[in-house]
Design an enzyme around this catalytic site. Structure first.
Site, mmCIF file in Angstrom:
data_model
loop_
_atom_site.group_PDB
_atom_site.id
_atom_site.type_symbol
_atom_site.label_atom_id
_atom_site.label_comp_id
_atom_site.label_asym_id
_atom_site.label_seq_id
_atom_site.Cartn_x
_atom_site.Cartn_y
_atom_site.Cartn_z
ATOM 1 N N SER A 115 -0.969 -2.923 0.900
ATOM 2 C CA SER A 115 -2.312 -2.407 0.647
ATOM 3 C C SER A 115 -2.237 -1.052 -0.065
ATOM 4 C CB SER A 115 -3.107 -2.343 1.949
ATOM 5 O OG SER A 115 -4.487 -2.188 1.705
ATOM 6 N N GLU B 99 -7.931 -12.217 1.923
ATOM 7 C CA GLU B 99 -7.898 -10.754 2.015
ATOM 8 C C GLU B 99 -9.255 -10.167 2.398
ATOM 9 O OE1 GLU B 99 -5.272 -8.835 1.613
ATOM 10 O OE2 GLU B 99 -3.854 -9.788 0.229
ATOM 11 N N HIS C 215 -6.146 -10.043 5.569
ATOM 12 C CA HIS C 215 -5.406 -8.860 5.119
ATOM 13 C C HIS C 215 -4.522 -8.345 6.257
ATOM 14 C CE1 HIS C 215 -4.910 -5.378 2.491
ATOM 15 N NE2 HIS C 215 -5.314 -4.543 3.435
#
EC number: 3.1.1.-
Length: 493
Positions: A188, A307, A402
């Site tokens: 990320s 995600e 995610h």
């Protein structure tokens, strides 16, 4: 009797400890504490110390907000205590024998606001032990202390990472590592950081491979003017008319004010971010996506299938939205094609909120990541993956959310206890998928080729052969149909 391990660095001697067959050094300062006049200034090399500095315990984590009770998905993501004096790294090595082991450096994510290299689930000991390599995790400034503009130097968070890499290059040989075999791994915001480092004139010379897990390349850095407006908003939330008053605020108040900035600037259907990286000639002169496309470093890039569910699943404003509200939101992106966009992003029986999640996930992660693979493939080798293992949380409603891949890449699910999104994973799936991914990461760090006995084939991505490794419950297989043309066509109408 085992004596305390001592490592000799350019700043002074470090006294570590021996744990489970590894030599461990924690809380190692790589830069001067960014306090006083150094707050909001670029990181500077540590001046050093005399004698043997104790490196058996973690230093403080970067100041950050702490959600009461933890995130409903991640649980606790910070690691107290917190303090501005946070520029430290942690290191695990099989031996201090002057060897030339490859080096893995972990850069954590956390929305540019939370996270810590000190978290037990981010310890790189599993890589060091299983791969005979040196594993390192770093801390860097976050939130208002790392991302404000108009207060001094821009992008001081990035200068922290550059200084950490400089320290590693200068000193890792003392820990049995090879400074010419450094791989960065980030997730990320940490993956986004790696792309920014790839264009930095100093940092780009200090690493050679990279694994980018879920980089949010759809995120546009702010201009200095846009970022300074956020700085002014922070001052306003703390009752100041002049941003200069922020210099005298304790970090606890800066974090408190950041919550107000986050709430003020997070709109319906947007991934919540209080602060952004800043376009700046010295540090980020162009979008990081361009640098990673052009870079000559070897890379793996990937994303999870779902995600976009991460910020919205427990946001009632979004998760309880009806179709009319979602189509109204889509009109701002697709105009008269909002209804078509809805259908393109909605599967059978999809709840309205997951359409927003799919669009945001597509824009921030999937399309941008696919673009990197597609454009880079014409110049340099690149491998791509998609992670499809579904989180059991909320009966699977979040999908392959995610962050879900990290317990598998680190091979340390036991350290994710209390993280709701992994509770209830099938042990057989965990064992099978961990064997694939953890060893792939190790193989790539060691050789540049992620294939191994449990993963004999992972072709490079090519424009004429867009191979993506899809990792699911049964292991991994290569797919060539993940461009999602229905989504792309709607976006470009």
């Amino acid at each position: 009797m085992i004596t305390r391990p001592i490592a000799h660095t350019t700043a002074g001697d470090l006294g570590g400890c021996l744990e489970d067959g590894l030599y461990v050094f924690r809380g190692v300062p790589y830069a001067e504490p960014p306090v006083g006049d150094l707050r909001w200034r670029a990181a500077r090399p540590h001046a050093g110390w005399t004698g043997v500095r104790d490196a058996s315990a973690y230093g403080p984590s970067a100041p950050q907000p702490v959600e009461p009770g933890g995130s409903p998905i991640l649980g606790t993501h910070g690691d107290p205590p917190f303090d501005e004096d946070c520029l430290t790294l942690n290191l695990w090595t099989p031996n201090l024998d002057g060897g030339s082991r490859p080096v893995l450096v972990w850069i954590h994510g956390g929305g540019l606001l939370t996270g810590s290299g000190n978290l037990p689930n981010y310890a790189t000991d599993t890589f060091a032990r299983d791969g005979d390599l040196v594993g390192i995790s770093i801390n860097y400034r976050l939130g208002p202390l790392g991302f404000l503009a108009g207060m001094g130097d821009e992008n001081v968070w990035l200068t922290d990472q550059v200084e950490a890499l400089r320290w590693i290059a200068d000193n890792v040989a003392a820990f049995g590592g090879d400074p010419n075999r450094i791989t960065l791994v980030g997730q990320s915001g940490g993956a986004y950081s790696i792309a920014a480092l790839a264009q930095h004139p100093v940092a780009r010379q200090l690493f050679h491979r990279a694994i980018l897990q879920s980089p949010p390349f759809g995120m546009q850095p702010h201009t200095v003017e846009e970022s300074t407006a956020r700085t002014k908003a922070l001052a306003r939330h703390l009752g100041h008319d002049d941003i200069e008053a922020l210099r005298h605020e304790p970090w606890e108040r800066l974090i408190q004010g950041t919550i107000g900035v986050l709430m003020e600037h997070t709109k319906f259907g947007e991934w919540p971010l209080a602060f952004y990286p800043v376009f700046d000639e010295a540090t980020i002169p162009r979008h990081p996506i361009e640098s990673i496309i052009d870079s000559d470093i070897e890379i793996i890039i990937g994303w999870t299938r779902d995600e976009g569910t991460f910020p919205f699943a427990f946001d009632p404003q979004v998760s309880q939205a009806d179709r009319d509200q979602v189509e109204s939101w889509l009109q701002k992106r697709f105009g008269d094609h909002a209804a078509s966009a809805y259908e393109a992003h909605a599967g059978d029986g999809t709840s309205p909120w997951t359409v927003i999640a799919n669009v945001v996930g597509d824009e921030l992660f999937h399309s941008a990541g696919y673009r990197v693979a597609d454009e880079r493939a014409t110049r340099r080798p690149v491998r791509a993956y998609q992670f499809d293992v579904v989180s059991p949380l909320s009966d699977g409603a979040l999908g392959a959310v995610h962050c879900i891949e990290m317990p598998f890449t680190f091979a340390n699910l036991d350290r994710w206890t209390g993280k709701p999104f992994v509770d209830g994973l099938d042990p057989d799936v965990v064992a099978r998928v961990t064997n694939v991914l953890h060893q792939a990461w190790i193989a790539f760090v060691r050789t540049g080729d992620p294939t191994h006995d449990q993963l004999p084939v992972w072709p490079t991505f090519r424009a004429d052969d867009p191979a993506v490794l899809v990792v699911g419950d049964e292991g991994a297989e290569v797919a060539r149909d993940l461009a999602r043309p229905d989504h792309v066509s709607v976006r470009t109408l």
